[in-house]
Design a protein around this motif. Structure first.
Motif, short mmCIF file in Angstrom:
data_model
loop_
_atom_site.label_atom_id
_atom_site.label_comp_id
_atom_site.label_asym_id
_atom_site.label_seq_id
_atom_site.Cartn_x
_atom_site.Cartn_y
_atom_site.Cartn_z
N ASP A 62 142.57 93.98 85.71
CA ASP A 62 143.55 93.45 84.77
C ASP A 62 142.80 92.98 83.53
OD1 ASP A 62 145.55 92.20 83.35
OD2 ASP A 62 146.02 90.71 84.89
N VAL A 63 142.80 93.83 82.51
CA VAL A 63 142.03 93.52 81.29
C VAL A 63 142.61 92.33 80.54
CG1 VAL A 63 141.13 95.86 81.00
CG2 VAL A 63 143.28 95.21 79.90
N TYR A 64 143.81 91.90 80.89
CA TYR A 64 144.44 90.76 80.22
C TYR A 64 144.24 89.45 80.96
CZ TYR A 64 146.58 94.53 77.64
OH TYR A 64 146.77 95.65 76.88
N ALA A 65 143.62 89.52 82.11
CA ALA A 65 143.37 88.30 82.90
C ALA A 65 142.29 87.46 82.21
CB ALA A 65 142.93 88.66 84.30
N ASP A 66 142.42 86.16 82.33
CA ASP A 66 141.43 85.25 81.74
C ASP A 66 140.04 85.48 82.33
OD1 ASP A 66 143.32 84.11 80.09
OD2 ASP A 66 143.75 82.45 81.47
N SER A 67 139.98 85.91 83.56
CA SER A 67 138.70 86.08 84.23
C SER A 67 138.06 87.46 83.95
CB SER A 67 138.88 85.93 85.75
OG SER A 67 139.78 86.92 86.22
N TYR A 68 138.76 88.31 83.22
CA TYR A 68 138.22 89.65 82.96
C TYR A 68 136.99 89.58 82.06
CZ TYR A 68 137.67 94.42 81.28
OH TYR A 68 137.15 95.65 80.96
N GLU A 69 135.96 90.26 82.49
CA GLU A 69 134.74 90.40 81.70
C GLU A 69 134.48 91.88 81.49
OE1 GLU A 69 130.77 88.63 82.43
OE2 GLU A 69 131.94 87.05 83.41
N GLU A 70 134.40 92.28 80.25
CA GLU A 70 134.13 93.69 79.96
C GLU A 70 132.70 94.02 80.40
OE1 GLU A 70 133.99 96.73 76.19
OE2 GLU A 70 135.36 95.03 76.14
N PRO A 71 132.54 95.14 81.08
CA PRO A 71 131.18 95.51 81.51
C PRO A 71 130.25 95.71 80.31
CG PRO A 71 132.83 96.86 82.61
CD PRO A 71 133.54 96.09 81.55
N LYS A 72 129.00 95.39 80.51
CA LYS A 72 127.99 95.61 79.48
C LYS A 72 127.80 97.11 79.30
CE LYS A 72 125.30 91.36 80.19
NZ LYS A 72 126.37 90.50 80.09
N ILE B 144 125.28 99.23 79.47
CA ILE B 144 124.53 99.95 80.52
C ILE B 144 125.40 100.11 81.76
CG2 ILE B 144 122.54 99.86 82.08
CD1 ILE B 144 121.69 100.66 79.29
N ALA B 145 126.17 99.07 82.10
CA ALA B 145 127.08 99.17 83.24
C ALA B 145 128.13 100.25 83.00
CB ALA B 145 127.74 97.82 83.52
N LEU B 146 128.63 100.34 81.77
CA LEU B 146 129.61 101.39 81.45
C LEU B 146 129.01 102.78 81.59
CD1 LEU B 146 131.46 99.85 78.38
CD2 LEU B 146 132.37 100.23 80.67
N PHE B 147 127.75 102.95 81.16
CA PHE B 147 127.08 104.24 81.32
C PHE B 147 126.97 104.59 82.80
CE2 PHE B 147 124.74 102.96 77.23
CZ PHE B 147 125.66 103.59 76.42
N ILE B 148 126.64 103.62 83.62
CA ILE B 148 126.51 103.83 85.07
C ILE B 148 127.86 104.20 85.67
CG2 ILE B 148 126.09 102.64 87.27
CD1 ILE B 148 123.84 101.08 85.77
N LEU B 149 128.89 103.45 85.33
CA LEU B 149 130.22 103.72 85.89
C LEU B 149 130.75 105.09 85.46
CD1 LEU B 149 131.72 100.16 85.38
CD2 LEU B 149 131.15 101.25 87.58
N ASP B 150 130.56 105.44 84.20
CA ASP B 150 130.99 106.76 83.72
C ASP B 150 130.22 107.88 84.42
OD1 ASP B 150 132.84 105.64 81.98
OD2 ASP B 150 131.58 105.87 80.20
N ALA B 151 128.93 107.68 84.60
CA ALA B 151 128.11 108.70 85.26
C ALA B 151 128.54 108.87 86.71
CB ALA B 151 126.64 108.33 85.18
#
Length: 182
Positions: free
Chosen positions: A84-94, A96-103
């Motif tokens: 839930d990108v609108y949640a107060d607790s949401y933290e966008e991945p850094k 490098i983490a995005l590169f890992i997740l996409d890969a």
């Protein structure tokens, strides 16, 4: 030098060059490219944090070889549905983490088409470009980036003649690179 234009041209070369790749070449290249991503900081921890799945490298490679990736796909879909990108607790991945997740998503996708393989190759370029832009040693990363583009062009030449690929080419290629500094 217009880097955006060069990357666009290289991406088009990848798209054209990988169209003729066989399913076996796509699988072996996917496994080889994972050797790069496994060297990024906290690869397995990032996957556990965002996908809640413990990854065993040997099992992942075997599953990709055998086309048994459905459980990975389900875990990815479940994790996406739970965000839930609108949640107060949401933290966008850094980044490098995005590169890992996409890969990881690309590597565990259907290898019927070369689209995901193109994304894996471009992801390496994006990762090295990120390192160049945010490192204290941009010349070092720029050199790696230039060498990577040439290496990918060589891979395309090998695809064209029907070569098979060593699954360790990327692991060996980046064995001495300290990604932790970025």
């Amino acid at each position: 030098m217009d880097i955006v234009k060069q990357i666009d041209q290289h991406t088009n070369r990848l798209i054209d060059g990988l169209l003729s790749s066989s399913a076996e070449q796509r699988k072996s290249l996917t496994i080889a490219i994972l050797g790069f991503y496994f060297q990024l900081p906290n690869f397995e921890a990032v996957l556990y944090q965002y996908i809640q799945m413990r990854i065993k490298k040997k099992q992942l490679i075997a599953d990709i070889k055998n086309g048994n990736v459905q459980n990975y796909r389900q875990a990815i879909e479940k994790s996406i549905a739970n965000v839930d990108v609108y949640a107060d607790s949401y933290e966008e991945p850094k980044p490098i983490a995005l590169f890992i997740l996409d890969a990881f998503a690309g590597a565990t996708s259907d290898m019927k088409f070369s689209t995901n393989l193109v994304k894996l190759f471009v992801g390496i370029i994006d990762t090295l470009d990120y390192c160049e832009n945010f490192s204290e040693r941009p010349a070092y990363w720029n050199k790696l980036l230039e060498e990577e583009v040439e290496f990918q062009n060589e891979v395309l030449r090998q695809v064209k003649i029907g070569s098979s690929f060593n699954s360790l080419i990327y692991q060996q290629r980046y064995a001495g690179v300290a990604f932790q500094e970025v």
